[in-house]
Design a protein around this motif. Sequence first.
Motif, PDB file in Angstrom:
ATOM      1  N   LEU A  81      69.043  48.142   4.233  1.00 44.50           N
ATOM      2  CA  LEU A  81      69.813  49.275   3.714  1.00 44.50           C
ATOM      3  C   LEU A  81      69.774  50.492   4.624  1.00 44.50           C
ATOM      4  O   LEU A  81      70.778  51.172   4.805  1.00 44.50           O
ATOM      5  N   GLU A  82      68.617  50.781   5.212  1.00 46.15           N
ATOM      6  CA  GLU A  82      68.482  52.002   5.999  1.00 46.15           C
ATOM      7  C   GLU A  82      68.533  51.787   7.501  1.00 46.15           C
ATOM      8  O   GLU A  82      69.026  52.634   8.232  1.00 46.15           O
ATOM      9  N   GLU A  83      67.981  50.654   7.986  1.00 49.27           N
ATOM     10  CA  GLU A  83      67.832  50.455   9.424  1.00 49.27           C
ATOM     11  C   GLU A  83      68.182  49.016   9.798  1.00 49.27           C
ATOM     12  O   GLU A  83      67.931  48.090   9.043  1.00 49.27           O
ATOM     13  N   THR A  84      68.735  48.838  10.992  1.00 51.93           N
ATOM     14  CA  THR A  84      69.084  47.520  11.510  1.00 51.93           C
ATOM     15  C   THR A  84      68.340  47.283  12.819  1.00 51.93           C
ATOM     16  O   THR A  84      68.357  48.137  13.700  1.00 51.93           O
ATOM     17  N   ALA A  85      67.702  46.120  12.922  1.00 58.72           N
ATOM     18  CA  ALA A  85      67.064  45.717  14.172  1.00 58.72           C
ATOM     19  C   ALA A  85      68.108  44.956  14.992  1.00 58.72           C
ATOM     20  O   ALA A  85      68.815  44.100  14.464  1.00 58.72           O
ATOM     21  N   ILE A  86      68.196  45.282  16.273  1.00 58.67           N
ATOM     22  CA  ILE A  86      69.196  44.695  17.163  1.00 58.67           C
ATOM     23  C   ILE A  86      68.486  43.988  18.313  1.00 58.67           C
ATOM     24  O   ILE A  86      67.582  44.560  18.925  1.00 58.67           O
TER      25      ILE A  86
ATOM     26  N   ALA B 240      68.507  50.857  14.843  1.00 55.96           N
ATOM     27  CA  ALA B 240      69.519  51.886  14.611  1.00 55.96           C
ATOM     28  C   ALA B 240      69.767  51.999  13.118  1.00 55.96           C
ATOM     29  O   ALA B 240      69.491  51.055  12.360  1.00 55.96           O
ATOM     30  N   ALA B 241      70.297  53.123  12.708  1.00 53.17           N
ATOM     31  CA  ALA B 241      70.657  53.316  11.306  1.00 53.17           C
ATOM     32  C   ALA B 241      71.733  52.296  10.924  1.00 53.17           C
ATOM     33  O   ALA B 241      72.568  51.918  11.743  1.00 53.17           O
ATOM     34  N   SER B 242      71.699  51.832   9.692  1.00 55.46           N
ATOM     35  CA  SER B 242      72.662  50.824   9.218  1.00 55.46           C
ATOM     36  C   SER B 242      73.992  51.463   8.836  1.00 55.46           C
ATOM     37  O   SER B 242      74.466  51.364   7.708  1.00 55.46           O
ATOM     38  N   GLU B 243      74.591  52.108   9.798  1.00 54.06           N
ATOM     39  CA  GLU B 243      75.907  52.734   9.646  1.00 54.06           C
ATOM     40  C   GLU B 243      76.833  52.140  10.702  1.00 54.06           C
ATOM     41  O   GLU B 243      76.434  51.994  11.867  1.00 54.06           O
TER      42      GLU B 243
END
Length: 45
Positions: A11-16, A31-34
Amino acid sequence: MKYFAGLDVSLEETAICVVDEAGRIVKEARAASEPQVLSEALRKV
């Protein structure tokens, strides 16, 4: 050269993790999940 991206989305953060066609890691980041933020993070590769 081809690149492949794996995204672990929450919901808040994405690992790339971006790897090349040989399987070598090119970039690891969080990064933020936007949509806009994720697009910018992937564009920098």
